[in-house]
Design a protein around this motif. Structure first.
Motif, PDB file in Angstrom:
ATOM      1  N   HIS A 149       0.963  -1.151  -0.008  1.00  0.00           N
ATOM      2  CA  HIS A 149       0.135  -0.087   0.151  1.00  0.00           C
ATOM      3  C   HIS A 149       0.839   1.305   0.034  1.00  0.00           C
ATOM      4  O   HIS A 149       0.446   2.089  -0.571  1.00  0.00           O
ATOM      5  CB  HIS A 149      -1.013  -0.047   1.231  1.00  0.00           C
ATOM      6  CG  HIS A 149      -2.242  -1.069   0.855  1.00  0.00           C
ATOM      7  ND1 HIS A 149      -3.233  -0.470   0.556  1.00  0.00           N
ATOM      8  CD2 HIS A 149      -2.227  -2.210   0.931  1.00  0.00           C
ATOM      9  CE1 HIS A 149      -4.200  -1.389   0.161  1.00  0.00           C
ATOM     10  NE2 HIS A 149      -3.612  -2.492   0.488  1.00  0.00           N
ATOM     11  N   ARG A 160      -3.751  -7.811   8.176  1.00  0.00           N
ATOM     12  CA  ARG A 160      -3.858  -7.339   6.798  1.00  0.00           C
ATOM     13  C   ARG A 160      -4.463  -5.913   6.961  1.00  0.00           C
ATOM     14  O   ARG A 160      -3.925  -4.875   6.180  1.00  0.00           O
ATOM     15  CB  ARG A 160      -4.818  -7.974   5.877  1.00  0.00           C
ATOM     16  CG  ARG A 160      -4.837  -7.639   4.292  1.00  0.00           C
ATOM     17  CD  ARG A 160      -6.142  -8.288   3.834  1.00  0.00           C
ATOM     18  NE  ARG A 160      -7.318  -7.332   3.979  1.00  0.00           N
ATOM     19  CZ  ARG A 160      -8.277  -8.046   4.398  1.00  0.00           C
ATOM     20  NH1 ARG A 160      -8.779  -9.147   4.404  1.00  0.00           N
ATOM     21  NH2 ARG A 160      -9.315  -6.948   4.477  1.00  0.00           N
ATOM     22  N   MET A 161      -5.354  -5.629   7.748  1.00  0.00           N
ATOM     23  CA  MET A 161      -6.003  -4.483   7.917  1.00  0.00           C
ATOM     24  C   MET A 161      -5.372  -3.318   8.511  1.00  0.00           C
ATOM     25  O   MET A 161      -5.328  -2.188   8.340  1.00  0.00           O
ATOM     26  CB  MET A 161      -7.526  -4.665   8.719  1.00  0.00           C
ATOM     27  CG  MET A 161      -8.877  -5.101   7.584  1.00  0.00           C
ATOM     28  SD  MET A 161      -9.811  -6.168   8.446  1.00  0.00           S
ATOM     29  CE  MET A 161     -10.086  -5.615   9.958  1.00  0.00           C
ATOM     30  N   MET A 162      -4.423  -3.775   9.442  1.00  0.00           N
ATOM     31  CA  MET A 162      -3.466  -2.935  10.108  1.00  0.00           C
ATOM     32  C   MET A 162      -2.644  -2.259   9.174  1.00  0.00           C
ATOM     33  O   MET A 162      -2.275  -1.273   9.371  1.00  0.00           O
ATOM     34  CB  MET A 162      -2.946  -3.448  11.268  1.00  0.00           C
ATOM     35  CG  MET A 162      -3.807  -3.714  12.607  1.00  0.00           C
ATOM     36  SD  MET A 162      -2.793  -4.291  14.026  1.00  0.00           S
ATOM     37  CE  MET A 162      -3.972  -5.485  14.572  1.00  0.00           C
ATOM     38  N   GLU A 190      -3.024  -2.140   5.970  1.00  0.00           N
ATOM     39  CA  GLU A 190      -3.705  -0.928   5.002  1.00  0.00           C
ATOM     40  C   GLU A 190      -3.953   0.269   5.581  1.00  0.00           C
ATOM     41  O   GLU A 190      -3.527   1.208   5.218  1.00  0.00           O
ATOM     42  CB  GLU A 190      -5.112  -1.713   4.832  1.00  0.00           C
ATOM     43  CG  GLU A 190      -5.312  -2.756   3.872  1.00  0.00           C
ATOM     44  CD  GLU A 190      -6.621  -3.276   3.829  1.00  0.00           C
ATOM     45  OE1 GLU A 190      -6.824  -4.334   3.016  1.00  0.00           O
ATOM     46  OE2 GLU A 190      -7.516  -2.940   4.498  1.00  0.00           O
ATOM     47  N   THR A 191      -4.192   0.334   7.016  1.00  0.00           N
ATOM     48  CA  THR A 191      -4.042   1.445   7.684  1.00  0.00           C
ATOM     49  C   THR A 191      -2.791   2.171   7.873  1.00  0.00           C
ATOM     50  O   THR A 191      -2.564   3.447   7.548  1.00  0.00           O
ATOM     51  CB  THR A 191      -4.872   1.152   9.056  1.00  0.00           C
ATOM     52  OG1 THR A 191      -5.856   0.315   8.940  1.00  0.00           O
ATOM     53  CG2 THR A 191      -5.179   2.623   9.916  1.00  0.00           C
ATOM     54  N   GLN A 250      -1.425   4.220   5.102  1.00  0.00           N
ATOM     55  CA  GLN A 250      -2.040   5.567   5.026  1.00  0.00           C
ATOM     56  C   GLN A 250      -1.140   6.459   5.861  1.00  0.00           C
ATOM     57  O   GLN A 250      -0.828   7.549   5.377  1.00  0.00           O
ATOM     58  CB  GLN A 250      -3.498   5.617   5.376  1.00  0.00           C
ATOM     59  CG  GLN A 250      -4.365   4.676   4.669  1.00  0.00           C
ATOM     60  CD  GLN A 250      -4.830   5.267   3.140  1.00  0.00           C
ATOM     61  OE1 GLN A 250      -4.634   6.469   3.184  1.00  0.00           O
ATOM     62  NE2 GLN A 250      -5.039   4.639   2.270  1.00  0.00           N
ATOM     63  N   ASN A 286      -1.309  10.510   5.547  1.00  0.00           N
ATOM     64  CA  ASN A 286      -2.651  10.613   5.817  1.00  0.00           C
ATOM     65  C   ASN A 286      -3.044   9.844   7.044  1.00  0.00           C
ATOM     66  O   ASN A 286      -3.350   8.784   7.056  1.00  0.00           O
ATOM     67  CB  ASN A 286      -3.619  10.083   4.553  1.00  0.00           C
ATOM     68  CG  ASN A 286      -4.865   9.823   5.105  1.00  0.00           C
ATOM     69  OD1 ASN A 286      -5.608  10.824   5.714  1.00  0.00           O
ATOM     70  ND2 ASN A 286      -5.440   8.929   4.464  1.00  0.00           N
ATOM     71  N   THR A 334      -4.024   8.148   9.843  1.00  0.00           N
ATOM     72  CA  THR A 334      -5.216   7.527   9.915  1.00  0.00           C
ATOM     73  C   THR A 334      -5.606   6.533  11.419  1.00  0.00           C
ATOM     74  O   THR A 334      -4.480   5.669  11.573  1.00  0.00           O
ATOM     75  CB  THR A 334      -5.618   6.184   8.598  1.00  0.00           C
ATOM     76  OG1 THR A 334      -5.420   7.244   7.555  1.00  0.00           O
ATOM     77  CG2 THR A 334      -6.915   5.628   8.752  1.00  0.00           C
ATOM     78  N   GLU A 335      -6.652   6.806  11.728  1.00  0.00           N
ATOM     79  CA  GLU A 335      -6.976   5.793  12.983  1.00  0.00           C
ATOM     80  C   GLU A 335      -7.285   4.379  12.543  1.00  0.00           C
ATOM     81  O   GLU A 335      -7.812   4.332  11.396  1.00  0.00           O
ATOM     82  CB  GLU A 335      -8.110   6.332  13.826  1.00  0.00           C
ATOM     83  CG  GLU A 335      -8.395   5.887  15.082  1.00  0.00           C
ATOM     84  CD  GLU A 335      -9.669   6.376  15.640  1.00  0.00           C
ATOM     85  OE1 GLU A 335      -9.866   7.456  15.543  1.00  0.00           O
ATOM     86  OE2 GLU A 335     -10.152   5.631  16.420  1.00  0.00           O
ATOM     87  N   LYS A 350      -9.422   1.683  12.383  1.00  0.00           N
ATOM     88  CA  LYS A 350     -10.943   1.256  13.087  1.00  0.00           C
ATOM     89  C   LYS A 350     -11.501  -0.130  12.223  1.00  0.00           C
ATOM     90  O   LYS A 350     -12.257   0.183  11.156  1.00  0.00           O
ATOM     91  CB  LYS A 350     -11.843   2.669  12.417  1.00  0.00           C
ATOM     92  CG  LYS A 350     -11.642   3.832  13.240  1.00  0.00           C
ATOM     93  CD  LYS A 350     -12.927   4.589  13.458  1.00  0.00           C
ATOM     94  CE  LYS A 350     -12.346   5.646  11.975  1.00  0.00           C
ATOM     95  NZ  LYS A 350     -13.217   6.819  11.887  1.00  0.00           N
ATOM     96  N   PRO A 351     -11.192  -1.061  12.637  1.00  0.00           N
ATOM     97  CA  PRO A 351     -11.664  -2.009  12.091  1.00  0.00           C
ATOM     98  C   PRO A 351     -13.305  -2.102  11.772  1.00  0.00           C
ATOM     99  O   PRO A 351     -13.761  -1.755  12.727  1.00  0.00           O
ATOM    100  CB  PRO A 351     -11.003  -3.345  12.885  1.00  0.00           C
ATOM    101  CG  PRO A 351     -10.761  -2.833  14.201  1.00  0.00           C
ATOM    102  CD  PRO A 351     -10.422  -1.541  13.878  1.00  0.00           C
ATOM    103  N   GLY A 352     -13.812  -2.837  10.955  1.00  0.00           N
ATOM    104  CA  GLY A 352     -15.173  -3.102  10.647  1.00  0.00           C
ATOM    105  C   GLY A 352     -15.452  -4.111  11.613  1.00  0.00           C
ATOM    106  O   GLY A 352     -14.967  -4.493  12.694  1.00  0.00           O
TER     107      GLY A 352
END
Lengths: 526, 443
Positions: B19, B296-298, B300-301, B304, B309, B311-312, B314-316
């Motif tokens: 990313h 994976r989501m961390m 991506e975050t 950013q 950028n 970014t907090e 904030k997992p869904g």
């Protein structure tokens, strides 16, 4: 159970060895009568050839097919050479040497096999079937509870491109070469299925009958394996039953029965351009001369290829043909299933695939166009392309070498869909429809992919399924035949074959589900 | 050019690198001494079982990294000097960074058992573990697995694929009982036994016994039973890899402590994935989440944030999946092992005993809270949407057919499921036919 399995394997190998060794047994003698009637029916004018055969071959007993074949073919070639030099074109025999030799040798065979067709049918086909089933059926117990059982595939020398795989490949390639080009060597094998052919069509067996019968037998036995292996998966079971039904019914029985009633041999489910000689003048003429049914066949074949096929591809993807109906697909999905993981998944092979398969499609279209031009205009060439020559080249290179020798022979080293992936013009044609105008796709399930690679590994078409799944992108690929195995082997329930609305089917900028909604939106908009 | 250094080439680190590359031209280096290339850790089991060769667990072809200008360094970081923004590597060389991402993963827990370092004892986490297991499970008579979680059952499946008899010690009374409700545990326990695993619930390891060559020859349980075995798999959870970080200035607890922006206490140093520990747990999530998807989501975050950028994280909505031998499991939202006080639940099991769903909803406003599903695949997107829209349990069940993700021709059970629900709660829910329009709108 394991013991039964091993005994089964032993019996199968014995059957296969007997089958193979039958080529070398028995005697051959070309009688005066046979030869005379052959010369008459063919209207041969080659005195050199006739004299040569009469003096040196007729009445002589041969103990193997190779010597007789060699005497006949060399007599033919010598005679032709002389006549060509002398430019006596009407005396040249244009038949291919081994085809002519086959026609002479079939009635000349005698001895063990010819006299004991039933017994040897049992010792070859019979033992092969019994052995294979004994090898396969214990899996009901040995595989344990129903589910994906791919244990040991990459440890097994027959399925990991090991030495057994290579031996199998060499055997298959040799078999196809002999079948296509040297049928005179396997007259004995053809006699094995002679009684069955007589019962079905009323005629004696040809090498194509042997091939058709063997094809159906192998598919049936290996379909049993599929039914057991995928007994938890209804999609696989129905699909396998379907290909088996179309192969035995449409490709094998119906054409033979049609012949029995003096109607043209016709496979209703075969489609141009896979059925590349459908528009050849001999086929069109034979259909036109066969009354209403023949005309119907001609119209059906044309409509089927040009209208029905793309419409069905629009609704269901090309899978409805490739892995539900097609004979080539049928063999690939049964005999070929143990080898599906051997297809190459690299981007490079994808590139080769696209060039190759579309080149074959273009080749098939040009050849057909030239053929039809000749048919309607009567001119035997088109812009310098000789119609007969291009047909011959296509038939040899694509029809025989690519589809048969490479297509099936290389199962154990290049995977089970070599032909379907790299060569089949019908697959190419349907692929274009599937890619651009279809409801079919493989949906990926939100963010559940763990990139394990089972889907890519077991994709017989060499699609790197994972590369889509791990991005959360629908899989829309021209080459996908919709076998459904990627979905079956996925341990996380990520993949589903679906026919849905066209809108949104192809996703330019996919995102994986699970993260912050605003972030996902941002990634998507980028 | 700013230099982003990522320690660890697992899913978290690699996602970050990808990313960052998508968004910027920064110099990116990934350091790992485990393998040359990124592979899917969750797929290691399939290598042992012969489903795949190791190369097939690598999601990207080898040319990918060079093409995307992601430098791969096979080495080990020994020390982090955060004052000078420098790393000391095992071979003595130094590497400086502008931004540092710690994605070091975790290691199998060893709780100080006697004999835990013997030959023939291994966890199942890394490529090295896999090699060890390969080496020590040749021609053995029995293996013992200690710890009943996801890795334990995978290891059992692996060993059985080589016809090695397995004894499986599980501390809890129910299999994976800290996560699964009792009914689900029971299904899985039955299925484990169906595969002829000697499953011992409520049993712990006391010690591992050595033979004269320092190799395992038996184990002794807390019930003082001796079990002869030549291999012991330790799968009682995993802990963050923070050994070399503990003597740096970076603050650690059980894992590397991070705030909601995945930042450590040191500027320009981030931690993500298995090794990271949230100072305050997010919602009902655990502070340390050792799950592929969260890693994976961390990634991506944090990419950013690194690219300017901030970014907090904030997992869904929570989701997860697994496969227990032949039974697939998916979960969306929250179904906890013990249903909460303000919740009601509904459990349905097919007569075959291999398919089940468990729905949880709020007692008061009947809002759908979560679902466990066994042997039936469900569409992630639908549940994500229903959870976003805070739908009622009645709504979810009414449209349940939209969420079915099983292959075509599979037997569908929605009618039975809803009939049972209506009976239990006196409702009159009618199932709606599947609608493509509903499935594909909005998202």
């Amino acid at each position: 159970m394991k013991i039964i399995k091993h005994i089964g394997l032993g019996i199968f190998i014995i059957g296969l060895l007997i089958f193979t060794s039958l080529i070398f047994v028995g005697k051959y003698e070309l009688t005066e009568n046979t030869f005379d009637s052959f010369v008459k029916s063919k209207g041969l004018k080659s005195e050199l050839f006739i004299n040569d055969i009469q003096n040196n071959v007729v009445g002589k007993e041969y103990s193997n097919p190779f010597a007789l074949s060699s005497d006949i073919t060399s007599a033919l070639e010598n005679a032709n050479k002389t006549y060509k030099k002398e430019q006596k074109w009407d005396k040249v025999i244009w038949d291919s040497p081994h085809e002519l030799s086959y026609n002479l040798m079939k009635p000349s065979a005698k001895g063990l096999v010819v006299e004991n067709q039933g017994l040897f049918f049992f010792l070859t086909f019979g033992l092969g079937i019994i052995g294979a089933l004994m090898f396969i059926i214990p899996d009901v117990v040995l595989l344990g509870p129903a589910g994906i059982k791919n244990d040991g595939i990459y440890h097994n020398k027959s399925t990991n491109r090991g030495w057994i795989g290579w031996i199998t490949a060499v055997y298959l390639v040799t078999f196809y070469i002999i079948l296509y080009f040297f049928a005179d060597y396997i007259v004995n094998l053809i006699y094995l299925v002679n009684p069955i052919s007589k019962a079905l069509s009323g005629n004696g067996a040809s090498q194509w009958f042997l091939y058709g019968f063997l094809y159906c037998t192998v598919m049936t036995v290996m379909a049993v394996r599929m039914f057991i292996k995928y007994r938890h998966n209804k999609y696989q079971i129905i699909r396998t039953a379907s290909v088996l039904f179309f192969q035995i019914g449409f490709a094998f029985l119906i054409p033979e029965i049609l012949v029995r009633f003096n109607m043209p041999y016709f496979d209703f489910k075969n489609a141009w351009p896979l059925d590349y000689d459908f528009f050849f003048d001999w086929n069109i003429k034979s259909l036109i001369n066969s009354g209403t049914l023949g005309i119907f066949m001609l119209v059906w074949g044309t409509i089927f290829s040009i209208i029905i096929i793309p419409i069905f591809v629009y609704f269901y993807g090309k899978r409805w043909y490739c892995s539900w109906v097609c004979g080539c697909g049928g063999l690939a999905e049964t005999l070929g299933d143990p080898y599906r993981q051997l297809s190459d998944k690299s981007v490079k092979s994808w590139k080769i695939e696209r060039y190759l398969i579309h080149a074959v499609l273009v080749f098939a279209i040009i050849m057909t166009a030239v053929t039809l031009y000749t048919f309607f205009s009567g001119v035997d060439s088109f812009f310098g392309i000789k119609t007969y020559e291009i047909q011959k080249v296509y038939g040899f290179l694509i029809g025989s070498i690519f589809a048969g020798v490479i297509g099936t022979g290389f199962y154990p080293v290049m995977g089970n869909r070599v032909w379907c992936r790299f060569g089949c013009p019908l697959a190419a044609y349907m692929g274009i429809v599937q890619r651009f105008k279809s409801r079919f796709r493989i949906t990926t399930n939100g963010g559940q992919c763990i990139s394990c690679g089972n889907c890519s590994t077991y994709c017989e078409q060499g699609i790197d399924v994972r590369s889509y799944a791990q991005k959360g992108q629908n899989i829309v690929r021209a080459s996908c035949v919709g076998c459904g195995v990627c979905s079956a082997v996925c341990p996380r329930g990520v993949l589903k074959l679906e026919n849905g609305p066209e809108e949104g089917r192809i996703q330019e900028n996919p995102t994986l589900l699970g993260n912050d909604i605003d972030l996902m939106k941002m990634l998507k908009d980028k | 050019m700013e230099h982003v250094v990522i320690i660890g080439n697992g899913i978290s680190g690699v996602t970050t690198a990808r990313h960052v590359r998508k968004m910027s031209d920064k110099k990116i280096t990934i350091i790992s001494d485990e393998t040359d290339y990124f592979f899917s850790r969750t797929a290691l089991m399939y290598v042992y079982m012969g489903h795949m060769p190791f190369e097939n667990t690598q999601p990207y072809e080898n040319w990918f990294w060079k093409k995307n200008r992601i430098d791969l360094v096979k080495n080990r970081v020994e020390k982090i000097d955060s004052t000078n923004k420098k790393l000391l590597l095992k071979d003595g060389s130094e590497m400086s960074y502008d931004k540092l991402v710690l994605a070091t993963g975790s290691s199998p827990n060893k709780f100080g058992w006697k004999g835990q370092e013997l030959d023939g004892v291994s966890g199942m986490y890394s490529k090295q573990d896999l090699d060890t297991i390969e080496k020590y499970t040749k021609n053995i008579q029995r293996a013992v697995i200690v710890g009943g979680g996801l890795i334990g059952i995978e290891l059992a499946e692996m060993l059985l694929s080589r016809n090695i008899p397995v004894t499986f010690l599980v501390r809890e009374m129910n299999f994976w009982g800290n996560v699964l409700p009792k009914e689900e545990s029971q299904i899985i326990a039955n299925h484990i036994r169906e595969h002829h695993v000697d499953l011992r619930l409520n049993t712990e390891l006391k010690e591992i016994v050595s033979d004269e060559n320092g190799r395992v020859k038996a184990i002794i349980t807390t019930k003082n039973e001796t079990i002869d075995c030549q291999f012991v798999g330790l799968t009682a959870g995993v802990s963050p890899n923070i050994g070399f970080i503990q003597d740096s200035e970076i603050e650690c607890n059980r894992g590397i402590l991070i705030n909601r922006h995945l930042e450590t206490n040191i500027p320009d140093v981030y931690a993500i994935g298995d090794c990271a520990e949230q100072e305050n747990a997010i919602g009902r999530r655990r502070p340390i989440e050792q799950v592929w998807y969260t890693g994976r989501m961390m990634g991506e975050t944090v990419a950013q944030t690194i690219c300017g950028n901030r970014t907090e994280y904030k997992p869904g909505h929570w989701f997860n999946s697994a496969k227990f031998f032949d039974i697939e499991y998916q979960t969306y939202g929250w179904v906890t092992s013990r249903i909460q006080e303000d919740e009601l639940d509904y459990y349905w099991e097919a007569p075959c005993g291999k398919k089940a769903i468990h729905v949880v909803f709020d007692k008061n406003n009947r809002e759908f809270v979560g679902i466990n599903t066994f042997g039936i695949r469900l569409r992630h997107e639908m549940f994500d949407r229903w959870l976003n829209e805070k739908r009622s349990v009645e709504h979810v069940l009414e449209y349940l057919k939209d969420a079915n993700f099983d292959p075509e021709f599979y037997k569908q059970h929605e009618e039975e499921i809803i009939e049972g629900f209506n009976k239990k709660f006196g409702t009159n829910i009618q199932t709606k036919r599947k609608s493509w329009k509903r499935i594909f709108t909005t998202f």
